[in-house]
Motif scaffolding. Sequence first.
Motif, PDB file in Angstrom:
ATOM      1  N   PRO A  19       0.852  -1.197   0.000  1.00 36.76           N
ATOM      2  CA  PRO A  19       0.000   0.000   0.000  1.00 36.76           C
ATOM      3  C   PRO A  19       0.888   1.248   0.000  1.00 36.76           C
ATOM      4  N   ASP A  29      -5.458   3.801   0.982  1.00 43.62           N
ATOM      5  CA  ASP A  29      -5.588   2.349   0.820  1.00 43.62           C
ATOM      6  C   ASP A  29      -6.400   1.729   1.960  1.00 43.62           C
ATOM      7  N   ASP A  32      -9.608   1.312   0.490  1.00 48.65           N
ATOM      8  CA  ASP A  32      -9.642   0.621  -0.800  1.00 48.65           C
ATOM      9  C   ASP A  32     -10.177  -0.805  -0.607  1.00 48.65           C
TER      10      ASP A  32
END
Lengths: 518, 338
Positions: free
Chosen positions: B145, B150, B153
Amino acid sequence: MVSCAVLERPGTWRVIGITVGLLVAFAPAVPLLFAAGVQNGGGSMLGGNFGAALGRSFAVAAAVALLTVGIGLPTGVLAGLSDFPLRSFLLALLALPLLVPSFLWAIGISMLRTSSGMSATSFLSGYSGAVIAFVAVGLPLVFFVSLLSTRGISRGQADAARLAGGESNLFRHALRSVSPTAAVAGVLGGVLTLADPGPGQILGYNGAGFAILTSFAAQYDFGLAARQCLILSVLVVVIVLPVVVLLAPRFAASLLARDVAPFAPFRSSLTNWLAPVLLFSIIIFTVVLPAAGLTAPVLRDFPAARVAQEVRRTLPNTLVYAAAASGIATILGFALALIAGRERRLRAILLAAAVVLFALPSSFGALGILHAGTAAPATLDFLFRSKFAASAGLAMHCLPLAVIIAMRSIGTTSPSWANAAAVHGVPLRLYFGRILVPHLLPAMLLAALLCALIATADVSTILLLHPPGETSLPLAIFTVMANAPESLVGALCLAYLGGAAVLMCLAAALARFARDTS
Amino acid sequence: MKRHRLFLHLIALTSLALRASAAAGEVVVYSSVDDVFARPIAERFQKQTGIEVKLVPDTEETKSTGLLNRLIAEKKRPVADVFWSGDPARAAILKAKGISAPYQSANAADLPKLFSDPEGHWTGFSSRARVIIYNRNLVAAGQEPKSVFDLADPKWKGKGCLANPLFGTTSMHAAALFQMLGEAKAREFFNSIKANGAAILSSNGEVKRRVGAGDFAFGLTDTDDANSAIKEGKPVGMIFPDQDGMGALIVPNCAVLIANAPHAVEGKKFIDYLLTPEVEQALAESEAAQMPVRKGVKVPASVRPLDEIKPMQVDYAKLAALLDELARGFLKDWASSD
């Protein structure tokens, strides 16, 4: 000359004495309780999610109280009635969770979970994880209170129970006799969890303790935190008071004269091996597993020089704080219990006050002392900004335990002792010196020891009140635990536990010596 | 007679010793920097100047009600002379509450102004940064990441973690994100973190432990935590986030002089010492592996120089007020809701 009979008579002096004693005990919290009324940080009166947090906290407290009484009471009674090999060693081991701050035990459980490969949603985390961490600390409390109360059963009572129905009847009789005290200890253990945010934070469960911590530490809103503490205390009183009122008469113990000679232990081989097996099982659950999580890193590396340096720097202060706090709490606790005497109403008030005092976060009183120290002139620094202030803050936190042990212990005295002394014109001072204090001494020593251990584990108070440069060993661990290598944290924990275990063994040896020579 | 004379000599020597120590003076330092890093610096100062340092350590990681509350409670008659803060947000809170006093040290002349209060209430020096720590056994090389985003995500659903954003440097990071992204986008980001199953842990130290143990693939923590995990041989790596975007949050230490300090002269001397290149180098060489903010200070190979990192462009002086607002509102609800 004051007659000894005054100890067994009602009087307004009792009400005045209890009032003054409780005012002293609650005085440190007054500045913040005052702040609860006058300060408003601009947010809501109690904070948005406080109600839900309270509900979660009371659920945890109830689970902890039930589990600690359900396991601690029968095991404590059985251990009290039995004599078995390695008894002192096993009891000393079981006391270890009382010696460490609860957050340390929670970290041990958390490390155990991760090292054993369990998932983040396993029973060792969240609600159940917090209950387990709190039970590990509360169980020894109920166990030792049950054991002590069982040891208070006289030889005459034990023999009578045995004659009526054998060893099993003695066990049932002891269970009934000890259950009120154990229930109060269990309730105290549950109440103690309400304001303690540590294990919940570490194991992923947020209750009222966390909400109060947030108000203090993230929002710096003393008024909001004080209001939340106030609500928590009121709820504790509302829930606990009926229990206390219900139990107070039985808690007062027998009013009759007693044969205080010790009874003979169980003669059945079954119970004599059952007790150590049960005890050992509890020790594995409450001590061995969390301690294994904490101490595993030390096996890889042992930073002896650094540990020796930290211990040398902090040990004298640790002992001073523990000794002074336990001294203050024990003297005040026994004085209050003596003043309440056998009056049911006063005993109930004292017990309820003790429970409320236990429910308040320790940092609450400590911040109160800080405020008072700031407002007071510099000439009073010896009182508010000194080791005495830190010790007094610690003492107020462990006072409830001293009060409970004192009430139970004073309940084992007979009114006829004071009345007989009065008839024979024995001065009050002589009665105290020759009769009452020697009889209460073992309980006083136990109270002092437990208070010293609890005071030592109370990091919040010492952090806020210790004079600069006068730190304690648990505080040193607390301040290095986040970033220091795991081996150093583990080694410091070991040094702490080892030192406390040695002190406990010394205290046990002293108690045995005193008993043998008396 | 001899005994009498010996006794007098002893008294004279004792009073001389007492006078000598009184002449050197003392300074009371409250510090939210971890004790393992702050104490050696305090001992060096004491050795060099003879001024006794009474260090009162704390750590924001362990969530005490701590030293900041102690400073607030002692405002009218302080005990502390200096607050050595691990981050500027706490220092700015002291300024806002009227607890700090302005002091412009001569040693701060070559320190970047970005990390200090324009009015001199706190001066920034050696810094940490907010970084991503990841488990090398769970994250394939090249798939690491690279951004704080993230955490939201779906690729990393249930695999990320961060410390409670109400406390410590994570709270400052949250405030910085609100400042950078604006309120609406920041709220959306935090809500999507939760929806993505990221775990809220008790501290940055816990993030380090749990990522190291493989409970989570990655998490947000500080450089000192990540460095200590690497030095302990844990299977972790460290990434400065958002180097192609908004940058990583730099968290400098801050020296604060307390208003009405009982030993203000000694306090200023201690602040002068904290702001020397010597201290920046010592903190860089320690396990904290802090990054000097001053240019030209020699650092070990394991410490990434600050000018090689793209920093988040935040206004540190305004973070405290934003943090206060968030702690009472959005973040408190966010952290305590399931």
